[in-house]
Design an enzyme around this catalytic site. Sequence first.
Site, short mmCIF file in Angstrom:
data_model
loop_
_atom_site.label_atom_id
_atom_site.label_comp_id
_atom_site.label_asym_id
_atom_site.label_seq_id
_atom_site.Cartn_x
_atom_site.Cartn_y
_atom_site.Cartn_z
N GLY A 19 -23.73 49.21 -17.50
CA GLY A 19 -23.15 49.47 -18.91
C GLY A 19 -24.09 48.95 -20.03
CD GLU A 88 -33.17 52.77 -19.92
OE1 GLU A 88 -33.78 51.73 -19.15
OE2 GLU A 88 -32.53 53.67 -19.16
#
Length: 202
Positions: A19, A88
């Site tokens: 998450g 990311e």
Amino acid sequence: MLTQKEGWIEVITGPMFAGKTEELLRRIKRLEYAKKNIIVFKPLIDGRYAENEVVSHNNNRTRSINISKGREMLLHIQPETQVIAVDEVQFLDAETVDILDNFAEQGKRVIVSGLDTDFRAEPFGFMGRLITIAEFVTKLTAVCVKCSAPATRTQRIVDGKPARYMDPIVLIGASESYEARCRHCHKVYRKPKSIIGKLHVK
Ligand SMILES: [Zn+2]
């Protein structure tokens, strides 16, 4: 008395399925309500979902700019930019750490999410360094698919079997998947003997 200065780095980290992007989006949303000037980036390599958007597994989303190197952020940041978010982040280049550090020095709030370990459970690229210089680190866990314990690692499965230590990060023609696993259920086959020898004291 000195006035408190703004500017710091927040890292949201952990394995896949923990998450991390959801938490990044939650923080961005709060700062949008606070009327902050925010800019969101994501690596070009991450084409899993919509273009020009960061999208979580729960389908929450926000507009973002695709970049392939950290340096490209400099083309988009304005003096009035207050918050810089990157999803990311582990897929960008190592220079990204210095660039983010510099943003924090300039009084900007930097919030990034990224994997802390690779499929071998070793530090993912520059993430160790980024976590070390960050003021705030949130390490999230997923749920181990084998035993339901808190999962801190990402299991890589290649053609139905745990990936081997020496497997390259990108395997052409193999079917691959990833699972969240705890320390005890995480498997990496054929770890080189030289490394195992150093880890076990007799
Ligand atoms: Zn487990």
